[in-house]
Scaffold this motif. Structure first.
Motif, PDB file in Angstrom:
ATOM      1  N   ALA A  55       3.487 -15.230  -0.068  1.00 26.59           N
ATOM      2  CA  ALA A  55       4.751 -15.145   0.644  1.00 26.59           C
ATOM      3  C   ALA A  55       5.909 -15.535  -0.260  1.00 26.59           C
ATOM      4  O   ALA A  55       5.734 -16.263  -1.246  1.00 26.59           O
ATOM      5  CB  ALA A  55       4.735 -16.063   1.879  1.00 26.59           C
ATOM      6  N   ALA A  56       7.096 -15.038   0.082  1.00 27.12           N
ATOM      7  CA  ALA A  56       8.307 -15.352  -0.662  1.00 27.12           C
ATOM      8  C   ALA A  56       9.486 -15.364   0.296  1.00 27.12           C
ATOM      9  O   ALA A  56       9.542 -14.561   1.238  1.00 27.12           O
ATOM     10  CB  ALA A  56       8.538 -14.348  -1.785  1.00 27.12           C
ATOM     11  N   ALA A  57      10.429 -16.261   0.054  1.00 26.81           N
ATOM     12  CA  ALA A  57      11.595 -16.382   0.926  1.00 26.81           C
ATOM     13  C   ALA A  57      12.876 -16.389   0.104  1.00 26.81           C
ATOM     14  O   ALA A  57      12.982 -17.117  -0.887  1.00 26.81           O
ATOM     15  CB  ALA A  57      11.507 -17.663   1.755  1.00 26.81           C
ATOM     16  N   ARG A 111      13.619 -10.006  -2.584  1.00 28.34           N
ATOM     17  CA  ARG A 111      12.364  -9.963  -1.829  1.00 28.34           C
ATOM     18  C   ARG A 111      11.598  -8.683  -2.159  1.00 28.34           C
ATOM     19  O   ARG A 111      10.374  -8.706  -2.353  1.00 28.34           O
ATOM     20  CB  ARG A 111      12.638 -10.032  -0.320  1.00 28.34           C
ATOM     21  CG  ARG A 111      13.321 -11.309   0.139  1.00 28.34           C
ATOM     22  CD  ARG A 111      13.239 -11.482   1.647  1.00 28.34           C
ATOM     23  NE  ARG A 111      13.820 -10.369   2.390  1.00 28.34           N
ATOM     24  CZ  ARG A 111      15.090 -10.303   2.769  1.00 28.34           C
ATOM     25  NH1 ARG A 111      15.940 -11.273   2.422  1.00 28.34           N
ATOM     26  NH2 ARG A 111      15.528  -9.275   3.484  1.00 28.34           N
ATOM     27  N   SER A 147       7.801  -8.265  -3.931  1.00 24.84           N
ATOM     28  CA  SER A 147       6.735  -7.473  -3.307  1.00 24.84           C
ATOM     29  C   SER A 147       6.258  -6.368  -4.242  1.00 24.84           C
ATOM     30  O   SER A 147       5.046  -6.143  -4.394  1.00 24.84           O
ATOM     31  CB  SER A 147       7.238  -6.864  -1.998  1.00 24.84           C
ATOM     32  OG  SER A 147       7.542  -7.863  -1.053  1.00 24.84           O
ATOM     33  N   THR A 185       7.466 -11.467   3.311  1.00 24.42           N
ATOM     34  CA  THR A 185       8.714 -12.059   2.821  1.00 24.42           C
ATOM     35  C   THR A 185       9.561 -12.513   3.990  1.00 24.42           C
ATOM     36  O   THR A 185       9.451 -11.985   5.113  1.00 24.42           O
ATOM     37  CB  THR A 185       9.505 -11.075   1.942  1.00 24.42           C
ATOM     38  OG1 THR A 185       9.874  -9.935   2.722  1.00 24.42           O
ATOM     39  CG2 THR A 185       8.699 -10.644   0.724  1.00 24.42           C
ATOM     40  N   TYR A 186      10.434 -13.481   3.721  1.00 27.28           N
ATOM     41  CA  TYR A 186      11.253 -14.108   4.760  1.00 27.28           C
ATOM     42  C   TYR A 186      12.673 -14.306   4.243  1.00 27.28           C
ATOM     43  O   TYR A 186      12.897 -14.467   3.037  1.00 27.28           O
ATOM     44  CB  TYR A 186      10.661 -15.468   5.154  1.00 27.28           C
ATOM     45  CG  TYR A 186       9.253 -15.378   5.677  1.00 27.28           C
ATOM     46  CD1 TYR A 186       8.998 -15.307   7.037  1.00 27.28           C
ATOM     47  CD2 TYR A 186       8.171 -15.340   4.789  1.00 27.28           C
ATOM     48  CE1 TYR A 186       7.694 -15.215   7.518  1.00 27.28           C
ATOM     49  CE2 TYR A 186       6.866 -15.242   5.261  1.00 27.28           C
ATOM     50  CZ  TYR A 186       6.631 -15.184   6.622  1.00 27.28           C
ATOM     51  OH  TYR A 186       5.346 -15.081   7.090  1.00 27.28           O
TER      52      TYR A 186
END
Length: 341
Positions: free
Chosen positions: A33-35, A42, A46, A54-55
């Motif tokens: 995950a990545a924010a 983002r 990916s 992603t957030y």
């Protein structure tokens, strides 16, 4: 912790994230995950590293994901917010340098890590350069005699000048988000290198100013002078260099002097037998200590403490030196250490 550690990214506006992510991808971990509030960042995470979820914000990521480790790569002023949220979720934190924008923020990070029992590491890229490892080894072995002077000069043509992304230079040119300008960007490197040989200074004097880059409002050059009982150190920071000016560290001892050029990767010894200098052969870094992700993963899995330049307690001290320098600029005088609480 999961059998395969689960790694996330909190913030991607610090361009160093694109150097750290490949290191993680080579390890036995899962990038999950990545924010970041910026959609293009983002998307890049990916696309290039296969991070599927992603957030917009790190709070949402910590609420939704079961992470073991998070890499923190956003503006300096928000490191503490991320570490506090991660620590509360039981997530170990690898934070890109410097520790924070202020000493208070750095102390919040230490407190959060201690309260929740998570591992905290501050990554200084110079830690993974063989020249600095060998210089530290030689000094500790007494090869230079008593160290009495250290000088460090670091810099480049400025964030925009060297092609940093707009996401990066936008906050580097913001005194609140960065902590200063070139002074905060580069003096931390130098102060941490100096600490290796001389420890904590008794006083500092600093000056920084915008000398040439009128398109932003922070300093583009800085000087930090550190005083010791029988030693001294000088750190220079610049965003106005033209061409490939050597980035050098000079470590002066009573029996020899080392000059480290971090651009060329050379370590040169000057002593009675090598009056014109001798370029030293450098041993390669050992497995487990070749880059920040590899080192941090080993420490998390083994439970061994973070040591050396990335030790968060040491990095808190570096933040105190930097803060004293900012106080010196404001008051126009020497500032004694430790600072009064």
């Amino acid at each position: 912790m999961a059998a395969t550690p689960r790694v996330g990214f909190a913030g991607m506006t610090h361009d160093h994230v694109w150097g750290l992510a490949p290191g993680w991808s080579e390890l036995d971990v899962e990038l999950v995950a990545a924010a970041d509030p910026n959609g293009p960042l983002r998307d890049r995470m990916s696309r290039e590293f296969g991070v599927s979820r992603t957030y917009d914000g790190f709070e949402d990521m910590f609420a939704a994901e079961d992470l073991d480790i998070v890499t923190v790569c956003l503006d300096n002023a928000h490191h503490a917010d991320v570490v506090e949220a991660a620590a509360a979720a039981g997530v170990h934190c690898l934070v890109e340098k410097p520790m924070a924008a202020t000493l208070d923020q750095a102390e919040r990070m230490l407190a959060a890590a201690g309260e929740h029992g998570i591992m905290l590491m501050i990554n200084w890229p110079t830690n993974w350069m063989p020249i600095y490892r060998e210089a530290a080894r030689m000094a500790a072995a007494g090869d230079l005699g008593r160290i009495y002077q250290v000088k460090h000069k670091g810099g480049h043509a400025g964030p925009e000048g060297i092609g940093c992304s707009e996401y990066f230079y936008d906050w580097l040119y913001d005194a609140d988000l960065n902590g200063a300008g070139a002074y905060m960007d580069y003096s931390g490197y130098g102060a941490n290198i100096v600490y290796e040989y001389l420890g904590m200074p008794t006083a500092v004097y600093a000056h920084a100013a915008n000398l040439a880059q009128d398109f932003h409002t922070v300093d583009d050059n800085g000087l930090l002078l550190m005083k010791y009982e029988r030693a001294m150190a000088l750190v220079e920071a610049s965003w106005t260099q033209t061409g490939h000016v050597p980035g050098t560290t000079q470590i002066g001892g009573e029996e020899g002097i080392l000059v480290a050029d971090y651009h060329a990767g050379d370590l040169i010894l000057y002593d009675d037998r090598n009056k014109d200098g001798r370029i030293l052969n450098l041993p390669p870094l050992v497995e487990g200590q070749r880059n920040a992700p590899e080192y941090f993963l080993h420490k998390v899995l083994s439970g061994e403490p973070i040591e050396g330049p990335s030790d968060p307690a040491r990095c808190r001290n570096i933040q105190e030196v930097l803060q004293a320098g900012l106080m010196s600029m404001e008051l126009g005088r020497e500032i004694r250490l430790p600072l009064e609480s």
